[in-house]
Design an enzyme around this catalytic site. Structure first.
Site, PDB file in Angstrom:
ATOM      1  N   LEU A   1       0.864  -1.180   0.000  1.00  0.00           N
ATOM      2  CA  LEU A   1       0.000   0.000   0.000  1.00  0.00           C
ATOM      3  C   LEU A   1       0.898   1.226   0.000  1.00  0.00           C
ATOM      4  O   LEU A   1       1.822   1.325   0.811  1.00  0.00           O
ATOM      5  CB  LEU A   1      -0.871   0.032   1.263  1.00  0.00           C
ATOM      6  N   CYS A   2       0.630   2.160  -0.894  1.00  0.00           N
ATOM      7  CA  CYS A   2       1.424   3.391  -0.954  1.00  0.00           C
ATOM      8  C   CYS A   2       1.278   4.154   0.358  1.00  0.00           C
ATOM      9  O   CYS A   2       0.167   4.410   0.813  1.00  0.00           O
ATOM     10  CB  CYS A   2       0.963   4.272  -2.102  1.00  0.00           C
ATOM     11  N   VAL A   3       2.404   4.538   0.947  1.00  0.00           N
ATOM     12  CA  VAL A   3       2.356   5.173   2.268  1.00  0.00           C
ATOM     13  C   VAL A   3       1.644   6.521   2.235  1.00  0.00           C
ATOM     14  O   VAL A   3       0.817   6.813   3.111  1.00  0.00           O
ATOM     15  CB  VAL A   3       3.770   5.291   2.892  1.00  0.00           C
TER      16      VAL A   3
END
Lengths: 98, 130, 135
Positions: free
Chosen positions: B77-79
């Site tokens: 998941l993109c931070v």
């Protein structure tokens, strides 16, 4: 350097199919998925956008929307998810016209 | 072939998370390798374990977790996208002073560089979105 | 690392109405550190991302349009804008920000980053890429 072009929106909602068909080069393939499958119906106005293109359509998305194969424009190849994977492999890159 | 799959939309609202899942499963069945599945934009909502879909519906989050476990897939998941939308793991909870976590099994939170690396290391990048 | 790949980021959505434009720009900026051969395309509603005079004060959102002028500093110097997309929307290059980069090899001469291309030329540019990022 053939490309696979994905369109997932109805041509009556967005211009994505129009853009994709304008960018496609000889040897490229168009795959209609999700709401994009409405673009494959032969009686729709948008069917003319497919003229001269190599077109596939995702069968499970057709079935979900109650579109039988006899309603498709001529020359369209109906595939399943495995066929989708094969198209991604057979083309050098994939462009999703989101 | 080695694939990186990008998912841009959350579960249920759009079909893209479903299509991405069926595609990933078909690719694995054909013996292809999935280098990474990268969840971006609202796609990070695929990674919350707190969803409770109706019993007669598919459980999109659990389906991803099971796929990751069965095939040892790296699901990121993109931070930046996750922070904006409140998807939290232990590290993020500690860094940002949150009182809970909600990340589902099999997912991890990391930077956008992971997507770029996917583009470099994979034979194909395929994007599912709205 | 393997040899540099030709990366193309394709922007087709207008800013602010949805987050895609901003989060795409974030990928381009992060990706610049990976030393790939990067290009960016603006087409369809994506051309609206580059218009001058954006002021987001009234909608309370961050105005990220100044960031495009920093792309040159990130060595993103090939920015393709599709001519047909501009024309359909009644826009010309004058409506867009003037994006430049400094060429180290020519005593930091300022050069235009934007390349105006027709749909047919863009098709050729896309065909020559290794990886396409779609936003």
């Amino acid at each position: 350097m053939a490309m696979l072009h994905l369109v997932n929106k109805s041509p009556y909602d967005t211009g994505n199919l129009n853009t994709a068909s304008g960018i496609m080069k000889e040897g490229d393939r168009l795959l209609l998925i999700e709401d994009g499958v409405y673009g494959a119906m032969k009686n729709g106005k948008a069917a003319s956008l497919l003229n001269g293109l190599k077109v596939s359509v995702l069968g499970p998305d057709l079935a979900a929307r109650g579109i039988s194969q006899d309603k498709l424009a001529d020359g369209i190849d109906v595939i399943d998810y495995a066929g989708f994977v094969d198209l991604v492999e057979a083309n050098d890159k994939t462009q999703s016209w989101l | 072939m080695k694939l990186t799959i990008q998912v841009n939309e959350g579960p249920y609202q759009h079909q893209s998370a479903d299509t991405a899942y069926h595609f990933a499963k078909a690719a694995l069945e054909k013996g292809h390798e999935i280098f990474r599945i990268f969840f971006y934009h609202d796609g990070v909502n695929n990674g919350t374990r707190l969803t409770t879909p109706p019993q007669d519906d598919r459980n999109i989050v659990r389906r991803w977790s099971e796929l990751a476990e069965a095939h040892n897939i790296d699901m990121v998941l993109c931070v930046a996208a996750a922070q904006r939308r409140g998807i939290v793991d232990d590290g993020e909870a500690e860094r940002n002073g949150k009182d809970a976590t909600n990340i589902a099994p099999g997912f991890r939170i990391s930077g956008l560089g992971q997507l770029v690396e996917g583009g470099i290391e994979s034979d194909r990048l395929i994007v599912f979105g709205d | 690392m393997s040899d540099a790949k030709k990366f193309m980021y394709i922007n087709r959505k207008a800013p602010y109405g949805t987050i895609y434009a901003w989060e795409s720009l974030e990928v381009v900026l992060i990706g610049a550190a990976f030393e790939q051969d990067v290009s960016v395309t603006f087409m369809d509603d994506g051309v609206y991302q580059l218009t001058k005079g954006q002021d987001t004060t009234g909608i309370g959102m961050k105005n990220f349009s100044p960031t495009y002028s920093a792309l040159g500093d990130f060595e993103v110097t090939k920015i393709y804008v599709e001519k047909e997309s501009l024309e359909e929307r009644g826009l010309s290059l004058d409506d867009l920000q003037h994006l430049v980069w400094e060429d180290e090899d020519e005593d930091y001469a300022e050069k235009d980053s934007i390349r105006l291309v027709s749909r047919a030329e863009l098709a050729d540019v896309l065909a020559g890429q290794d990886v396409l990022f779609n936003f």
